[in-house]
Design an enzyme around this catalytic site. Structure first.
Site, PDB file in Angstrom:
ATOM      1  N   LYS A 145       1.021  -0.785   0.137  1.00  0.00           N
ATOM      2  CA  LYS A 145       0.255   0.010  -0.164  1.00  0.00           C
ATOM      3  C   LYS A 145       0.628   0.561  -0.362  1.00  0.00           C
ATOM      4  CE  LYS A 145      -3.432   2.568   3.308  1.00  0.00           C
ATOM      5  NZ  LYS A 145      -4.029   2.753   4.391  1.00  0.00           N
ATOM      6  N   ASP A 173      -2.827   9.739   3.505  1.00  0.00           N
ATOM      7  CA  ASP A 173      -4.511  10.052   3.389  1.00  0.00           C
ATOM      8  C   ASP A 173      -4.628  10.681   4.626  1.00  0.00           C
ATOM      9  OD1 ASP A 173      -6.332   8.327   4.496  1.00  0.00           O
ATOM     10  OD2 ASP A 173      -5.723   6.539   5.290  1.00  0.00           O
ATOM     11  N   LYS A 227     -10.491  12.600   8.312  1.00  0.00           N
ATOM     12  CA  LYS A 227      -9.840  12.314   9.851  1.00  0.00           C
ATOM     13  C   LYS A 227      -9.717  13.102  10.350  1.00  0.00           C
ATOM     14  CE  LYS A 227      -6.513   8.882   8.422  1.00  0.00           C
ATOM     15  NZ  LYS A 227      -6.749   7.155   8.722  1.00  0.00           N
ATOM     16  N   ASP A 286       1.884   6.264   5.560  1.00  0.00           N
ATOM     17  CA  ASP A 286       0.980   5.178   5.062  1.00  0.00           C
ATOM     18  C   ASP A 286       0.790   4.706   3.782  1.00  0.00           C
ATOM     19  OD1 ASP A 286      -1.981   4.094   5.342  1.00  0.00           O
ATOM     20  OD2 ASP A 286      -3.248   5.594   4.751  1.00  0.00           O
ATOM     21  N   ASP A 321     -12.391   6.719   3.627  1.00  0.00           N
ATOM     22  CA  ASP A 321     -10.891   6.536   4.784  1.00  0.00           C
ATOM     23  C   ASP A 321     -10.417   5.056   5.048  1.00  0.00           C
ATOM     24  OD1 ASP A 321      -8.705   7.336   6.434  1.00  0.00           O
ATOM     25  OD2 ASP A 321     -10.590   7.743   8.285  1.00  0.00           O
ATOM     26  N   GLU A 354      -9.336   3.463   2.050  1.00  0.00           N
ATOM     27  CA  GLU A 354      -8.706   3.863   0.715  1.00  0.00           C
ATOM     28  C   GLU A 354      -7.804   2.089   0.479  1.00  0.00           C
ATOM     29  OE1 GLU A 354      -7.572   5.278   3.453  1.00  0.00           O
ATOM     30  OE2 GLU A 354      -5.388   4.718   2.916  1.00  0.00           O
ATOM     31  N   ARG A 375      -7.604  -0.419   0.865  1.00  0.00           N
ATOM     32  CA  ARG A 375      -7.638  -1.785   0.602  1.00  0.00           C
ATOM     33  C   ARG A 375      -8.745  -1.921  -1.122  1.00  0.00           C
ATOM     34  NH1 ARG A 375     -12.263  -2.076   4.889  1.00  0.00           N
ATOM     35  NH2 ARG A 375     -10.901  -1.321   6.052  1.00  0.00           N
TER      36      ARG A 375
HETATM   37  N1  BES Z   1      -4.313   4.584   6.885  1.00  0.00           N
HETATM   38  C1  BES Z   1      -5.221   4.200   7.964  1.00  0.00           C
HETATM   39  C2  BES Z   1      -5.322   3.266   8.453  1.00  0.00           C
HETATM   40  C3  BES Z   1      -4.206   3.550  10.230  1.00  0.00           C
HETATM   41  C4  BES Z   1      -3.937   4.097  11.090  1.00  0.00           C
HETATM   42  C5  BES Z   1      -2.758   3.328   9.644  1.00  0.00           C
HETATM   43  C6  BES Z   1      -3.268   4.054  12.142  1.00  0.00           C
HETATM   44  C7  BES Z   1      -2.209   3.311  10.480  1.00  0.00           C
HETATM   45  C8  BES Z   1      -1.860   3.852  12.033  1.00  0.00           C
HETATM   46  C9  BES Z   1      -6.362   3.945   6.758  1.00  0.00           C
HETATM   47  O1  BES Z   1      -6.308   3.882   5.463  1.00  0.00           O
HETATM   48  C10 BES Z   1      -7.571   4.263   7.550  1.00  0.00           C
HETATM   49  O2  BES Z   1      -8.008   4.709   7.410  1.00  0.00           O
HETATM   50  N2  BES Z   1      -8.420   2.733   8.172  1.00  0.00           N
HETATM   51  C11 BES Z   1      -9.577   3.468   8.513  1.00  0.00           C
HETATM   52  C12 BES Z   1     -10.482   2.261   7.809  1.00  0.00           C
HETATM   53  C13 BES Z   1     -11.898   2.621   8.162  1.00  0.00           C
HETATM   54  C14 BES Z   1     -12.465   3.615   7.736  1.00  0.00           C
HETATM   55  C15 BES Z   1     -13.008   1.450   7.966  1.00  0.00           C
HETATM   56  C16 BES Z   1      -9.791   2.638  10.487  1.00  0.00           C
HETATM   57  O3  BES Z   1      -8.590   2.136  10.537  1.00  0.00           O
HETATM   58  O4  BES Z   1      -9.780   3.500  11.017  1.00  0.00           O
HETATM   59 ZN    ZN Z   2      -5.305   4.581   5.363  1.00  0.00          ZN
HETATM   60 MN    MN Z   3      -7.797   5.458   5.337  1.00  0.00          MN
END
Ligand code: BES
Ligand code: ZN
Ligand code: MN
Length: 488
Positions: free
Chosen positions: A259, A264, A271, A282, A341, A343, A345
């Site tokens: 990824k 992000d 966020k 990210d 968010d 994104e 996947r």
């Molecule tokens: N890049 C984030 C995940 C992340 C969180 C990485 C903390 C490093 C530290 C990912 O893109 C994300 O935002 N995931 C969301 C998914 C949710 C919207 C289903 C999450 O984990 O909150």
């Molecule tokens: Zn992300």
């Molecule tokens: Mn995200």
């Protein structure tokens, strides 16, 4: 930073300090004996008192009559607990101390090789640990650090020379990969916009003679890579997929996928500020694949490896994708976006489809995919998800060899249930419960029946706070992929 080889006794090594490993029990190591003699017996007098030899202890000790004026005596813990991880960690902490003491050149004698850890492994652990502890990222600072610039493996025994040479060249290749990965992850997001990250990877590949092909925006459109295109649309900097290949001439192709979100923001589902901080990291999955491919190529390994990087920036521009959008992915599956968010996947799904078209024997993807895995496992273990027990076990073992820990997490039919959409074939997120598993189940849909492992490295890739090895990228995962590629 340079990794060197000193074929001679530790007394003959000239530098700023020698690292001297000492167990918390039993006899002194040969280097310990030497340091004790050259410190007028100080080590033996302090041992068990001011210095007990547990992991994490580092004792600077002046030496008289050696090529280096200082010993950094470092604790290895008990002989019974000693292994690759302990050697690596002790060396990292010693190098970190050397950095704080502004020591430019340090030497590493053999880190004791009791049962279970061969001399070459012990030397690789010490070199890789020291290289990691001595790492710094100061290219945007006027005042540069003064930490170690040269780390020498000291080998005084003629019968150990072959192992020392092999350890040195392996560690140098792997350390170069780890350094690349950490530099890319630490880079600020304005300096690694998608086109800049692509250019940096291309430049590395050119310098290393690694095969590299970039699928730019126009070609992604022609192909119909609807996942990565949607995610990239809110950014002024279009997405790209980079494909790296190392053809060692033997066996089937193995796929790596990373990824590569250069930043992000969360997109329209923005966020909150604290959650957005450090989202430059990210792209850690992609960065890890880049470093691993560099190391694998330098090691000239016999296998065939293809590294796919899904690179995009998740922003909120006027054309940004929205919650409720339905995307047609490269595989043809339609996806209802339930949260912009989620994104990672989406960009990975198109990468998985690309690798399936390459008919790879197996796929290993790495991604800072979910906050849920950070809550579940913290910063010391990454989550491992798989549709194939054998491939899962291979990666876990590779991780053990690298002293990088994984914990297998579930993929259950119920997680598939959570992704049902009223509008499209599937939706991109489930509820908050089991968030790391539903994310993995989403990827599973695109991995299909290809043996596949997904490593969620959201907790392990980057230290926001300053830990014992400092702030920023850890390089976690590079060595795992290399050990996997070495087929051990
Ligand atoms: N890049 C984030 C995940 C992340 C969180 C990485 C903390 C490093 C530290 C990912 O893109 C994300 O935002 N995931 C969301 C998914 C949710 C919207 C289903 C999450 O984990 O909150
Ligand atoms: Zn992300
Ligand atoms: Mn995200």
């Amino acid at each position: 930073m340079e990794l060197l080889l000193h074929l001679g006794t530790f007394e003959s090594y000239t530098g700023d300090a020698v690292v001297v490993p000492v167990f918390s029990d039993g006899e002194l190591t040969p280097a310990g004996e030497g340091a004790n003699r050259l410190s007028g017996g100080a080590l033996a007098r302090l041992r068990g008192k001011a210095f007990r030899g547990t992991i994490g202890e580092v004792l600077p000790l002046p030496l008289e009559g050696a090529g280096a004026p200082l010993a950094l005596v470092v604790g290895l813990g008990t002989r019974a607990d000693f292994g690759y991880a302990q050697a690596k960690q002790a060396a990292a902490l010693a190098a970190r101390r050397a950095q704080q003491m502004h020591l430019a050149r340090i030497g590493l004698p053999p880190f004791g090789a009791p049962d279970g850890l061969g001399p070459q492994q012990a030397m690789e652990a010490a070199l890789l640990g020291a290289a990691s502890g001595a790492y710094r990222f100061d290219r945007y600072q006027k005042e540069k650090g003064e930490g170690p610039t040269a780390i020498s493996l000291i080998c005084g025994r003629p019968d150990g020379e072959a192992a020392a040479r092999a350890a040195h060249s392996a560690a140098a290749a792997i350390a170069a990969g780890v350094e690349t990965t950490r530099d890319l992850i630490n880079m600020p997001p304005n300096e690694k916009l998608p086109e800049k990250l692509v250019a940096a990877v291309e430049a590395m590949a050119r310098a290393e003679g690694l095969d590299c092909r970039t699928i730019g925006h126009a070609e992604l459109e022609k192909m119909g890579a609807g996942g990565i295109l949607a995610v990239g649309r809110g950014s002024a900097h279009p997405p790209a997929i980079v494909v790296l290949r190392h053809d060692g001439g033997k066996g089937p192709w193995h796929g790596f996928l990373g990824k590569g979100m250069t930043f992000d923001s969360g997109g329209i589902d923005l966020k909150p500020a604290p959650g957005m901080l450090w989202m430059k990291s990210d792209m850690s999955g992609a960065g890890t694949v880049v470093g691993a491919m560099r190391a694998i190529h330098r090691l000239n390994l016999p296998g065939r490896f293809i590294g796919v990087l899904s690179i995009a920036e998740n922003m909120t521009g006027a054309d940004a994708y929205r919650p409720s959008d339905v995307l047609k992915m490269l595989s043809g599956t339609t996806v209802e976006v339930s949260n912009t968010d989620a994104e990672g996947r989406l960009v990975l799904a198109d990468g998985l489809e690309l690798l399936r078209r390459e008919k790879v024997a197996d796929i290993t993807d790495l991604a800072t995919l979910t906050g849920a895995i950070v809550v579940a496992l913290g910063a010391h273990r990454a989550g491992l998800f798989s549709n194939d027990d054998a491939h899962a076990q291979t990666l876990i073992s590779a991780g053990e060899q690298a002293a990088e820990r994984y914990w297998r997490m579930p993929l259950d039919p119920e997680h598939k249930e959570a992704l049902k959409s009223p509008t499209a074939d599937i939706k991109s997120t489930g509820s908050r419960e089991g968030g790391a598993s539903t994310a993995a189940e989403f990827l599973h849909h695109f991995a299909g029946d290809t043996p596949w492992v997904h490593l969620d490295i959201a907790g392990t890739a980057f230290n926001g706070e300053s830990g014992p090895l400092g702030h920023g990228a850890t390089g976690f995962g590079v060595e795992t992929l290399v050990r996997f590629a070495q087929g051990g």
